[in-house]
Design a protein around this motif. Structure first.
Motif, PDB file in Angstrom:
ATOM      1  N   GLN A  35       1.197  -1.459   0.261  1.00  0.00           N
ATOM      2  CA  GLN A  35       0.057  -0.568   0.085  1.00  0.00           C
ATOM      3  C   GLN A  35       0.423   1.071  -0.057  1.00  0.00           C
ATOM      4  OE1 GLN A  35      -3.048  -0.086   3.302  1.00  0.00           O
ATOM      5  NE2 GLN A  35      -3.530  -2.302   3.220  1.00  0.00           N
ATOM      6  N   HIS A  36       0.528   2.162  -0.511  1.00  0.00           N
ATOM      7  CA  HIS A  36       0.714   3.442  -0.213  1.00  0.00           C
ATOM      8  C   HIS A  36       1.121   4.293   1.081  1.00  0.00           C
ATOM      9  CE1 HIS A  36       1.375   7.721  -0.788  1.00  0.00           C
ATOM     10  NE2 HIS A  36       1.467   8.080  -2.084  1.00  0.00           N
ATOM     11  N   SER A  37       2.555   4.730   1.724  1.00  0.00           N
ATOM     12  CA  SER A  37       2.612   5.062   2.764  1.00  0.00           C
ATOM     13  C   SER A  37       1.146   6.257   2.521  1.00  0.00           C
ATOM     14  CB  SER A  37       3.949   5.835   2.928  1.00  0.00           C
ATOM     15  OG  SER A  37       4.838   4.884   2.629  1.00  0.00           O
ATOM     16  N   PRO A  38       1.499   6.075   4.487  1.00  0.00           N
ATOM     17  CA  PRO A  38       0.087   7.238   4.594  1.00  0.00           C
ATOM     18  C   PRO A  38       1.028   8.259   5.531  1.00  0.00           C
ATOM     19  CG  PRO A  38       1.085   5.915   6.637  1.00  0.00           C
ATOM     20  CD  PRO A  38       1.450   5.267   5.052  1.00  0.00           C
ATOM     21  N   MET A  39       0.043   9.395   5.271  1.00  0.00           N
ATOM     22  CA  MET A  39       0.795  10.345   5.854  1.00  0.00           C
ATOM     23  C   MET A  39       2.318  11.002   7.100  1.00  0.00           C
ATOM     24  SD  MET A  39      -0.630  14.231   5.594  1.00  0.00           S
ATOM     25  CE  MET A  39      -2.055  13.948   4.156  1.00  0.00           C
ATOM     26  N   VAL A  40       3.322  10.889   6.796  1.00  0.00           N
ATOM     27  CA  VAL A  40       4.013  12.261   7.482  1.00  0.00           C
ATOM     28  C   VAL A  40       3.622  13.103   8.301  1.00  0.00           C
ATOM     29  CG1 VAL A  40       6.490  11.272   8.942  1.00  0.00           C
ATOM     30  CG2 VAL A  40       5.714  10.269   7.101  1.00  0.00           C
ATOM     31  N   GLY A  41       3.646  13.931   7.229  1.00  0.00           N
ATOM     32  CA  GLY A  41       3.817  15.744   8.176  1.00  0.00           C
ATOM     33  C   GLY A  41       3.372  16.584   7.301  1.00  0.00           C
ATOM     34  N   ILE A  42       3.204  17.453   7.624  1.00  0.00           N
ATOM     35  CA  ILE A  42       2.643  19.087   6.116  1.00  0.00           C
ATOM     36  C   ILE A  42       4.117  19.823   6.420  1.00  0.00           C
ATOM     37  CG2 ILE A  42       1.430  20.170   6.065  1.00  0.00           C
ATOM     38  CD1 ILE A  42      -0.315  17.519   5.785  1.00  0.00           C
ATOM     39  N   MET A  43       4.513  20.020   5.175  1.00  0.00           N
ATOM     40  CA  MET A  43       5.556  20.800   5.020  1.00  0.00           C
ATOM     41  C   MET A  43       5.036  22.670   5.040  1.00  0.00           C
ATOM     42  SD  MET A  43       7.627  18.499   4.930  1.00  0.00           S
ATOM     43  CE  MET A  43       8.812  19.985   5.245  1.00  0.00           C
ATOM     44  N   ALA A  44       5.764  23.219   4.625  1.00  0.00           N
ATOM     45  CA  ALA A  44       5.364  24.791   5.259  1.00  0.00           C
ATOM     46  C   ALA A  44       4.474  25.306   4.524  1.00  0.00           C
ATOM     47  CB  ALA A  44       6.907  25.738   5.879  1.00  0.00           C
ATOM     48  N   ASP A  45       5.009  24.671   2.931  1.00  0.00           N
ATOM     49  CA  ASP A  45       4.217  25.126   1.985  1.00  0.00           C
ATOM     50  C   ASP A  45       2.883  24.025   2.016  1.00  0.00           C
ATOM     51  OD1 ASP A  45       4.950  22.739   1.209  1.00  0.00           O
ATOM     52  OD2 ASP A  45       6.484  23.198  -0.565  1.00  0.00           O
ATOM     53  N   GLY A  46       2.236  23.494   2.742  1.00  0.00           N
ATOM     54  CA  GLY A  46       0.958  22.864   3.433  1.00  0.00           C
ATOM     55  C   GLY A  46       1.174  22.102   1.282  1.00  0.00           C
ATOM     56  N   ILE A  47       1.849  21.678   1.697  1.00  0.00           N
ATOM     57  CA  ILE A  47       1.774  20.063   0.225  1.00  0.00           C
ATOM     58  C   ILE A  47       2.580  18.749   1.711  1.00  0.00           C
ATOM     59  CG2 ILE A  47       3.383  19.146  -0.858  1.00  0.00           C
ATOM     60  CD1 ILE A  47       3.513  22.034  -2.511  1.00  0.00           C
ATOM     61  N   PRO A  48       1.631  17.925   0.979  1.00  0.00           N
ATOM     62  CA  PRO A  48       2.020  16.632   2.789  1.00  0.00           C
ATOM     63  C   PRO A  48       3.191  16.250   2.058  1.00  0.00           C
ATOM     64  CG  PRO A  48       0.132  16.511   0.821  1.00  0.00           C
ATOM     65  CD  PRO A  48       0.374  17.615   0.630  1.00  0.00           C
ATOM     66  N   LEU A  49       3.471  15.229   3.914  1.00  0.00           N
ATOM     67  CA  LEU A  49       4.803  15.024   3.086  1.00  0.00           C
ATOM     68  C   LEU A  49       4.178  13.258   3.450  1.00  0.00           C
ATOM     69  CD1 LEU A  49       7.663  14.443   2.736  1.00  0.00           C
ATOM     70  CD2 LEU A  49       7.876  14.433   5.722  1.00  0.00           C
ATOM     71  N   TYR A  50       4.764  12.243   3.072  1.00  0.00           N
ATOM     72  CA  TYR A  50       4.144  11.159   2.736  1.00  0.00           C
ATOM     73  C   TYR A  50       5.758  10.040   3.305  1.00  0.00           C
ATOM     74  CZ  TYR A  50      -0.738  11.918   1.659  1.00  0.00           C
ATOM     75  OH  TYR A  50      -1.873  11.594   1.619  1.00  0.00           O
ATOM     76  N   GLY A  51       5.213   8.623   3.792  1.00  0.00           N
ATOM     77  CA  GLY A  51       6.387   8.016   3.673  1.00  0.00           C
ATOM     78  C   GLY A  51       6.665   7.339   1.956  1.00  0.00           C
ATOM     79  N   GLN A  52       7.898   6.575   2.305  1.00  0.00           N
ATOM     80  CA  GLN A  52       8.433   6.202   1.405  1.00  0.00           C
ATOM     81  C   GLN A  52       8.201   5.615   0.164  1.00  0.00           C
ATOM     82  OE1 GLN A  52      11.570   3.835   2.721  1.00  0.00           O
ATOM     83  NE2 GLN A  52      10.861   2.754   3.983  1.00  0.00           N
ATOM     84  N   TYR A  53       6.726   4.930   0.177  1.00  0.00           N
ATOM     85  CA  TYR A  53       6.571   3.901  -0.615  1.00  0.00           C
ATOM     86  C   TYR A  53       5.702   4.351  -0.850  1.00  0.00           C
ATOM     87  CZ  TYR A  53       9.135   0.277   1.819  1.00  0.00           C
ATOM     88  OH  TYR A  53       9.403  -0.411   1.856  1.00  0.00           O
ATOM     89  N   GLY A  54       5.183   4.667  -2.750  1.00  0.00           N
ATOM     90  CA  GLY A  54       4.037   4.834  -3.686  1.00  0.00           C
ATOM     91  C   GLY A  54       3.160   3.987  -3.900  1.00  0.00           C
ATOM     92  N   ASP A  55       2.664   4.823  -5.291  1.00  0.00           N
ATOM     93  CA  ASP A  55       1.450   3.075  -5.269  1.00  0.00           C
ATOM     94  C   ASP A  55       1.645   1.602  -5.305  1.00  0.00           C
ATOM     95  OD1 ASP A  55      -0.023   5.755  -6.218  1.00  0.00           O
ATOM     96  OD2 ASP A  55       0.552   5.359  -8.664  1.00  0.00           O
ATOM     97  N   SER A  56       0.550   0.922  -4.788  1.00  0.00           N
ATOM     98  CA  SER A  56       0.788  -0.602  -4.398  1.00  0.00           C
ATOM     99  C   SER A  56       2.300  -1.274  -3.948  1.00  0.00           C
ATOM    100  CB  SER A  56       0.911  -1.143  -5.672  1.00  0.00           C
ATOM    101  OG  SER A  56      -0.227  -0.642  -6.913  1.00  0.00           O
TER     102      SER A  56
END
Length: 248
Positions: free
Chosen positions: A159-180
């Motif tokens: 599975q895609h990694s969950p959200m780790v946090g939000i950066m100062a530009d409002g763009i979310p940061l996810y864990g190291q894995y993407g699709d599937s």
């Protein structure tokens, strides 16, 4: 994705600023949405025992207030926050120190620079605890890298990694894995892309604790300094920020 913020951030007892974080769950985080802006307030205390970190400082309550656009705007040029400008290691002479993001447990995310503009994981990693956090002189507990699995998020195989946090530009940061559950192969220089799971632009932490660890640069417009003087010179209003021709 913004709905995930309110769903994930937890609220617990509030401490007085400067009070030492308890050696356990001292997290206290609240998120509100108003007029197109999220405001996240946090004590900065982690949700686990931080006492094994090896810096000479103690984690203490912080009055973190992070404001960012609910619908991030991609800027015409990125803000380089890390110690390098590219994957070949070209030196960034002006990395942004201090808080540049906030994790989903309310802990500050710093860039990968230490106070001497060196790779913080290389030069300070020995002082980080098992969750890869440590304290700085103000008592702000923080991460320079992907927090360790199980500290507040855990990847699920396939599975895609969950959200780790939000950066100062409002763009979310996810864990190291993407699709599937695959490691993304199309990340840009800032460690971001879009994918089938999340069609909006988002960042990923680096695979296997490699530089830049979180992000090399911020692609979005920054509308608040987050009380970080190093960020304040880059703050724009949503109307004055120079926007990229490509938005997501």
């Amino acid at each position: 994705w913004v709905l995930l913020i309110a769903a994930v951030l937890a609220v617990t007892a509030v401490l007085a600023e400067g009070t030492a974080c308890p050696n356990g769950n001292g997290a206290s985080t609240n998120a509100t949405l108003s007029n197109g802006y999220w405001t996240v307030k946090s004590t900065g205390c982690p949700n686990y025992d931080w006492s094994t970190q090896g810096s000479p400082f103690d984690a203490s309550y912080q009055d973190i207030e992070a404001v960012f656009l609910a619908e991030p705007i991609i800027a015409s040029s990125p803000l380089y926050v890390g110690v390098t400008l590219d994957s070949s290691g070209t030196t960034n002479d002006d990395p942004v120190e201090g808080i540049i993001g906030i994790a989903m447990n309310g802990v500050a995310i710093f860039g990968n620079s230490d106070s001497q503009n060196r790779d913080a994981y290389v030069y300070e990693g020995a002082s980080m605890d098992g969750c890869r956090g440590h304290d700085e002189s103000s008592g702000m507990y923080h991460y320079h890298t992907d927090p360790a699995q199980g500290c507040f998020y855990t990847d699920t195989s396939g599975q895609h990694s969950p959200m780790v946090g939000i950066m100062a530009d409002g763009i979310p940061l996810y864990g190291q894995y993407g699709d599937s559950g695959a490691v993304p192969s199309d990340l840009d220089n800032c460690s971001g892309h879009t994918d089938s799971t999340h069609s909006f632009y988002h960042y990923h932490v680096a695979y296997n604790l490699t530089s830049p660890y979180t992000v090399r640069c911020l692609m979005g417009c920054i509308v608040d300094s987050w009380d970080n003087g190093a960020l304040s010179r880059y703050v724009k209003t949503s109307s004055s920020c120079s926007k990229s021709s490509t938005q997501y």
